[in-house]
Design an enzyme around this catalytic site. Structure first.
Site, PDB file in Angstrom:
ATOM      1  N   ASP A 198      16.233 -10.596  27.606  1.00 29.27           N
ATOM      2  CA  ASP A 198      17.175  -9.508  27.373  1.00 29.27           C
ATOM      3  C   ASP A 198      16.463  -8.162  27.326  1.00 29.27           C
ATOM      4  OD1 ASP A 198      19.574  -8.219  26.855  1.00 29.27           O
ATOM      5  OD2 ASP A 198      19.409  -8.481  24.689  1.00 29.27           O
ATOM      6  N   GLU A 441      11.874 -17.585  21.322  1.00 30.75           N
ATOM      7  CA  GLU A 441      13.160 -18.257  21.521  1.00 30.75           C
ATOM      8  C   GLU A 441      13.172 -19.227  22.700  1.00 30.75           C
ATOM      9  OE1 GLU A 441      16.299 -15.363  21.617  1.00 30.75           O
ATOM     10  OE2 GLU A 441      16.071 -14.853  19.491  1.00 30.75           O
ATOM     11  N   TYR A 494      20.963 -13.987  13.304  1.00 31.20           N
ATOM     12  CA  TYR A 494      21.982 -12.984  13.601  1.00 31.20           C
ATOM     13  C   TYR A 494      23.342 -13.372  13.027  1.00 31.20           C
ATOM     14  CZ  TYR A 494      18.707 -10.664  16.737  1.00 31.20           C
ATOM     15  OH  TYR A 494      17.627  -9.988  17.250  1.00 31.20           O
ATOM     16  N   GLU A 530      13.471 -11.454  13.526  1.00 35.26           N
ATOM     17  CA  GLU A 530      14.548 -10.639  14.078  1.00 35.26           C
ATOM     18  C   GLU A 530      15.797 -10.780  13.222  1.00 35.26           C
ATOM     19  OE1 GLU A 530      15.585 -11.133  18.203  1.00 35.26           O
ATOM     20  OE2 GLU A 530      13.488 -11.340  18.851  1.00 35.26           O
TER      21      GLU A 530
END
Length: 638
Positions: A198, A441, A494, A530
């Site tokens: 990303d 990831e 997240y 993160e």
């Protein structure tokens, strides 16, 4: 494009034996070493042929690029994508070509002359005077070759570089190419590059290009590790000489402090040097009086070919983990950090000293003591500042987006092992580097990941047993095959963004339970690497609403409550995603990039930056309250 890669692969196989994993010392001038910069404006053009292969078919490397058709000036270092007004250059995938002329000092004729590229994305082929001299697979890391036999010391020389940013299942990062075959929709040869990461696929010569010279018998590599025994620092070192000589070279190794005084020495190629009552390297938040203390290892090699002198900066510090703590110099260290990108307007991922200075000023303003080089190795000039300013680093490989079965095969594994070798070789002597990260990831819930990462992580630990090794995990349900191999668990979370979006009232419950379960299962320290929410600078709503600055503050505040509850138990750090907004591929989920930064792409603070600044400065582990007050005053924080 397929044909072109086949041709280059055959060339690479023929040259493979020329490029062993020798030393890769950063070029530094000394009494015996000289550097010539090749930075500046280069000639540039892209191969827009339908098969992206015409440049090789027509042998563009055999003459100046200007003789093959129109060229444009392109700055080096920089990404080429955002420099022009041409969309076809910004979004280009394939072979991009550079060349320039240069002269070499005739006094270098009897010396070893090396051509070095600090980074080219991602696959690079280099010619000097139309002769192939080196090939490198992978971005972000340096490569070099001795070029004496290719140079004209009495006239003009030309260096030509072909760089390809195509991502395949076996590159790092991986990707795929989709060929569009419907003639009613697409012209012949039309294809798209599919990314598995990303961030924008910036390409080009991103860092310095240089020639440097050494004596013909020279210092090829230096390895330094350190221990602490009471009030004594132990410096373990190993010097690797290279070159033809009629008799074995001798060496003088000295440790020089900041005052220029020698505090230890040896005449052996490897051994230990004791430093009494040394200054230790600490992150600046752990020792405000004397943080980030750097010594210099001065190495003088003497041979019949003459002396060679190299000065290596290093720090005396140790890193280890327990089941609940991350320790620097046997003292608990809590990372109050950020994740970053090498990314900015116009230059893309290109090296920029003003940007580096601005970023480190903002890191200190925020109170950041640690960052991760997400998701690839950063420029050595950035790590220089981390060493000198006392910012701890999680040094990450470009292994981002390893999510498909094809990414776990033997070709991918061999390349990943090679990249980890190059990364450790480059950064092994840096005190700021406290953890190696092998990937971000990956699909670690895929059974194929177990053997793959057992090999990668095990290989990295073999290369450097002095630092913890990890990868960054985004699995939520604890079905994971890789965490078992790491020394410290790094998690991206997240809640209330990618799941239960807007429901900040659920964050403490979901995050707390999730972290406890990981800790109970693995009994290892955990770091959040993160957490974040996209935020459009200047967009406001009260009550908070997603994408507003108010929502980012509320979101982060709920995470901080959970962090505070787990800190001191097993949580050893937190890193917000992201330090600054950054560019991504075009898509309906990204409006001119990823907006999760607490700063804009231009490094202006959003409201959440002030929240983080207040939090981080209260967390300093200072030697006295007075030190804290003086530090806050020096950066205008009350």
């Amino acid at each position: 494009m397929k044909t072109c890669f086949t041709v280059v692969l055959l060339i690479q196989l023929a040259f493979h034996s020329c490029f062993g994993l020798n030393g890769m010392l950063y070029p530094r001038e000394s009494e015996t070493r000289n550097i010539q910069s090749l930075d500046g404006m280069w000639n540039f053009k892209i191969d827009l042929s339908s098969n992206r292969n015409a440049s090789f078919e027509n042998k563009w490397y055999n003459a100046p690029l200007s003789q093959t058709g129109p060229v444009i000036p392109m700055p080096v270092p920089s990404s080429y994508n955002d420099v022009t007004q041409q969309k076809e250059i910004r979004d280009f995938v394939g072979w991009a070509w550079y060349d320039r002329q240069f002269y070499v000092d005739s006094q270098w004729k009897n010396r070893r002359v090396v051509l070095r590229f600090e980074s080219a994305h991602y696959y690079a082929v280099v010619w000097v005077n139309s002769k192939l001299v080196m090939i490198h697979d992978g971005g972000h890391l340096p490569f070099e070759a001795v070029v004496n036999n290719f140079l004209d010391f009495d006239g003009v020389n030309r260096v030509t570089v072909a760089v390809n940013n195509t991502l395949t299942p076996h590159t790092l990062p991986p990707g795929t190419i989709t060929y569009k075959s419907d003639p009613k929709k697409y012209p012949p040869g039309y294809f798209t590059q599919n990314l598995q990461m990303d961030f924008f696929n910036y390409a080009g010569l991103h860092r310095h290009v240089r020639l440097y010279s050494t004596p013909t018998t020279y210092i090829d590599d230096i390895t330094v590790t350190t221990d602490i025994q009471g009030t004594t620092g132990i410096v373990h070192y190993n010097i690797k000489p290279q070159g033809e000589t009629t008799s074995p070279p001798s060496v003088r190794v000295e440790i020089i402090n900041k005052s220029g005084h020698s505090v230890g020495s040896s005449n052996q190629m490897s051994g230990d040097i004791q430093v009494n009552n040394p200054e230790f390297w600490y992150p600046y938040t752990m020792n405000l009086k004397s943080p980030a203390y750097m010594y210099t290892l001065k190495v003088t090699l003497t041979s019949p070919a003459g002396p060679d002198v190299y000065r290596l900066p290093f720090g005396i510090r140790t890193v280890r983990v327990t089941n609940t703590e991350l320790l620097i110099n046997n003292q608990p260290f809590y990372c109050h950090g950020v994740a970053k990108h090498e990314d900015s307007d116009i230059r893309g991922k290109g090296l920029d000293y003003a940007l580096i200075a601005k970023d480190f000023n903002m890191l200190k303003w925020l109170g950041v003591n640690c960052f991760r080089t997400s998701h690839y190795p950063y420029a050595e000039e950035i790590l220089d500042q981390a060493d000198q300013q006392g910012i701890a680093i999680i040094d990450e490989s470009p292994g981002v987006g390893i999510t498909k079965n094809d990414n776990f095969g033997p070709v991918s594994l061999a390349h990943h092992l090679e990249v980890m070798g190059e990364l450790v070789r480059r950064d092994k002597n840096r005190p700021s580097v406290i953890i190696w990260s092998t990937a971000n990831e990956p699909a670690s819930s895929n059974k194929l990941s177990e053997a793959y990462f057992k090999s990668v992580i095990g290989h990295t630990k073999t290369l450097d047993p002095t630092r913890p090794v990890t990868f960054v995990c985004n699995n939520i349900d604890h079905t994971d095959y890789v965490v078992q191999f790491v020394d410290i668990i790094c998690l991206n979370r997240y809640f209330a963004w990618y799941s239960d979006v807007s429901h900040t009232e659920l964050i403490q419950l979901q995050l707390g339970n999730n972290l406890d379960t990981w800790n109970q299962k693995y009994n290892k320290p955990i770091m959040i690497t993160e957490y974040g929410a996209d935020t459009i600078a200047g967009l406001h709503r009260d009550p908070s609403f997603v994408f507003t600055e108010e929502y980012q503050v509320e979101f982060m505040g709920e995470y901080h409550k959970t962090f505070d509850a787990k800190r001191g138990k097993y949580l050893v750090g937190e890193m917000v995603w992201n330090f600054a907004d950054f560019m991504t591929v075009q898509g309906i989920t990204r409006v001119v990039g990823n907006k999760k930064g607490i700063l804009t792409r231009q490094r202006q603070p959003k409201h959440a930056a002030f929240l983080l600044q207040s939090r981080y400065h209260k967390m300093f582990n200072c030697s006295s309250p007075k030190d804290t007050r003086l530090y806050f005053q020096s950066i205008n924080v009350s």
